[in-house]
Design a protein around this motif. Structure first.
Motif, mmCIF file in Angstrom:
data_model
loop_
_atom_site.group_PDB
_atom_site.id
_atom_site.type_symbol
_atom_site.label_atom_id
_atom_site.label_comp_id
_atom_site.label_asym_id
_atom_site.label_seq_id
_atom_site.Cartn_x
_atom_site.Cartn_y
_atom_site.Cartn_z
ATOM 1 N N SER A 33 0.465 -1.042 0.240
ATOM 2 C CA SER A 33 0.518 0.266 -0.627
ATOM 3 C C SER A 33 1.492 1.066 -0.126
ATOM 4 O O SER A 33 1.725 1.592 0.920
ATOM 5 N N SER A 34 0.662 1.869 -0.924
ATOM 6 C CA SER A 34 1.573 3.442 -0.890
ATOM 7 C C SER A 34 0.597 4.448 -0.977
ATOM 8 O O SER A 34 -0.724 4.546 -1.629
ATOM 9 N N ASP A 35 1.091 5.569 -1.031
ATOM 10 C CA ASP A 35 0.702 7.275 -1.713
ATOM 11 C C ASP A 35 1.008 7.471 -2.823
ATOM 12 O O ASP A 35 2.516 7.860 -3.072
ATOM 13 N N VAL A 36 0.512 7.441 -4.118
ATOM 14 C CA VAL A 36 1.638 7.568 -5.221
ATOM 15 C C VAL A 36 0.846 9.127 -6.159
ATOM 16 O O VAL A 36 -0.158 9.292 -5.289
ATOM 17 N N GLU A 37 1.516 10.212 -6.340
ATOM 18 C CA GLU A 37 0.847 10.797 -7.244
ATOM 19 C C GLU A 37 -0.215 9.888 -8.112
ATOM 20 O O GLU A 37 0.765 9.465 -8.577
ATOM 21 N N PRO A 38 -0.457 10.548 -8.918
ATOM 22 C CA PRO A 38 -1.625 9.900 -9.740
ATOM 23 C C PRO A 38 -0.398 10.117 -10.858
ATOM 24 O O PRO A 38 -0.721 8.685 -11.749
ATOM 25 N N ARG A 39 0.116 10.734 -11.736
ATOM 26 C CA ARG A 39 1.169 10.486 -12.594
ATOM 27 C C ARG A 39 2.268 9.734 -12.776
ATOM 28 O O ARG A 39 2.784 9.202 -13.097
ATOM 29 N N THR A 40 2.235 9.102 -11.180
ATOM 30 C CA THR A 40 3.761 8.261 -11.285
ATOM 31 C C THR A 40 3.025 6.822 -12.492
ATOM 32 O O THR A 40 2.262 6.284 -12.054
ATOM 33 N N LEU A 41 4.505 6.975 -12.947
ATOM 34 C CA LEU A 41 4.080 5.523 -14.192
ATOM 35 C C LEU A 41 4.459 4.187 -12.914
ATOM 36 O O LEU A 41 5.015 4.098 -12.342
ATOM 37 N N LEU A 42 3.979 2.558 -13.733
ATOM 38 C CA LEU A 42 3.821 1.561 -12.923
ATOM 39 C C LEU A 42 5.424 1.371 -12.732
ATOM 40 O O LEU A 42 6.283 0.729 -11.975
ATOM 41 N N VAL A 43 6.582 1.893 -13.960
ATOM 42 C CA VAL A 43 7.719 1.341 -13.394
ATOM 43 C C VAL A 43 7.978 1.959 -12.668
ATOM 44 O O VAL A 43 9.176 1.954 -11.593
ATOM 45 N N HIS A 44 7.873 3.778 -12.081
ATOM 46 C CA HIS A 44 9.224 3.988 -11.293
ATOM 47 C C HIS A 44 9.044 3.227 -9.730
ATOM 48 O O HIS A 44 8.492 3.417 -9.015
#
Lengths: 154, 273
Positions: A13-24
């Motif tokens: 579970s993580s808090d990510v920016e919506p623009r984060t790519l899956l590979v990153h």
């Protein structure tokens, strides 16, 4: 945005920016760096991993699109620490890598290929790997490895 | 390459997606598989401030036999279309053209609806839709309407959908047993066509649609008229007529015109026209 992704059988579970790519996300948030970034334009296939069992290019998918889905990376392919996946064994035995940069993506694409077509012809293997580039041009042994893993091409 | 920051909305129904479009107007974009939109966002050629994810609308992923046509959900992925027995039997041109899109990884994610409304003249699907005489159903705040393939492509990378509309279904008339051909010329297996052609035999002639020969995916009236007039495979000589191809790194205008004539010629032969 809070997301929860099953990566190699473990839920993260993580808090990510919506623009984060899956590979990153996989490399930096989960910390699995086996998935490489090559062209970053969905051409080369170095970043190929599986989402719900199907090969995808993780530079062309958002982490939020993988929320609630199951991701498998090259690290999650082998059944245990001392046993390789048959495709990894085939790559080793057929010397299907040179510099090794494309290898994680090649292996993941090859496993997906055999899931969909367990007994491909050589032509079908070559066509099935059209989305993965090897800049050492080591294609011949890669094709041999996939045929070997399929039980054919001997 | 990372897109410009945006707000993310995950729609759980077509109505919810349309409501989000109505609320955010021009600032919002629908994302299905993301294989046209995301690359443009990474290059910052597109920078919507709201992305509405419709990729989980599984009720819009299907291939159904609707009598005289196939009904294909807008969210149906390329892989499902290229392997569908229904599509292979009744619209083999579409099954084959779909199998030429990108590569297996791309076809696991990309959708037919997304590909069509991206309206890329270099893409494979639009020409197949035109050659098969297909249409799309679109839904907006004021209900549903049908747009014929010939009215769908309004300009360079521009469809005729209103900003608050989304494609829900693609309709492909059955062409069971009729001759067809899909021709694609490129330098690397996974590339877009430098020039391509979709050819579908119909009663009294053929529909011929060209890839990357005009700012929009376009049918060749000149070739179709020559075939109806009994021109046979020689009709291919008209393939450049009325087209305004671009000149780029891959090919000059003259080379594209040459490719169009050669590829249409091969296609007409393969389709038995």
């Amino acid at each position: 945005m809070e997301i929860s992704v099953e990566v190699n059988g473990v839920t993260h579970s993580s808090d990510v920016e919506p623009r984060t790519l899956l590979v990153h996300y996989v490399r930096e948030a989960v910390g699995l760096t086996g998935t490489n970034i090559g062209c970053d334009t969905s051409s080369c296939g170095a970043c190929t991993l599986h989402v719900n069992g199907e090969a995808v290019k993780s530079c062309t998918m958002l982490a939020v699109q993988a929320d609630g889905q199951s991701v498998t990376t090259i690290e999650g392919l082998a059944p245990s620490d001392d046993e390789m996946h048959p495709m990894q064994t085939a790559f080793m035995e057929c010397h299907a890598l040179q510099c090794g940069y494309c290898t994680p993506g090649m292996v993941m694409a090859s496993v997906s290929l055999l899931d969909e077509n367990p007994s491909p012809t050589e032509a079908e293997v070559r066509e099935g790997l059209e989305g993965n580039l090897c800049r050492c041009t080591g294609y011949h042994n890669i094709v041999k490895a996939v045929l070997s893993a399929s039980g054919g091409g001997k | 390459m990372i897109p410009v920051a945006f707000d993310y909305v995950r729609a759980t129904s077509a109505d919810e997606a349309i409501a989000a479009l109505a609320e955010h107007g021009d600032e919002a974009k629908l994302m299905a598989g993301g294989h046209s939109l995301l690359p443009m966002m990474k290059l910052r050629l597109a920078y919507p401030s709201v992305v509405v994810d419709i990729g989980r609308l599984d009720d819009l992923s299907y291939v159904n036999d609707a009598g005289d046509y196939l009904a294909i959900g807008a969210l149906t992925k390329h892989r499902m279309i290229e392997t569908s027995d229904l599509v292979k039997e009744h619209a083999p041109l579409l099954a084959h053209a779909t199998g030429q899109v990108g590569d297996p990884q791309v076809r696991h994610r990309g959708t037919i609806g997304g590909s069509l409304v991206h309206a890329d003249t270099a893409a494979d699907h639009p020409s197949a839709l035109l050659a098969l005489g297909g249409s799309v159903m679109v839904k907006g705040p004021n209900g549903e309407r049908e747009i014929a393939g010939t009215d769908l492509f309004a300009g360079f990378l521009e469809s005729s959908l209103e900003p608050t509309e989304m494609v829900t279904e693609v309709r492909i008339p059955k062409h069971t047993g009729a001759g067809w051909s899909f021709q694609k010329f490129n330098r690397r297996a996974q590339d877009w066509a430098i020039v391509g052609a979709s050819i579908q035999q119909v009663e009294g002639g053929a529909r011929v649609a060209l890839v990357n020969m005009h700012p929009t995916p376009t049918r060749s009236a000149a070739v179709e008229e020559a075939i109806s007039g009994g021109g046979g495979a020689a009709a291919a000589e008209q393939a450049h007529v009325g087209m305004e191809p671009s000149s780029d790194l891959n090919a000059s205008v003259e080379f594209r015109q040459h490719l169009a004539r050669v590829l249409v010629g091969r296609g007409l032969n393969e389709a038995g026209i």
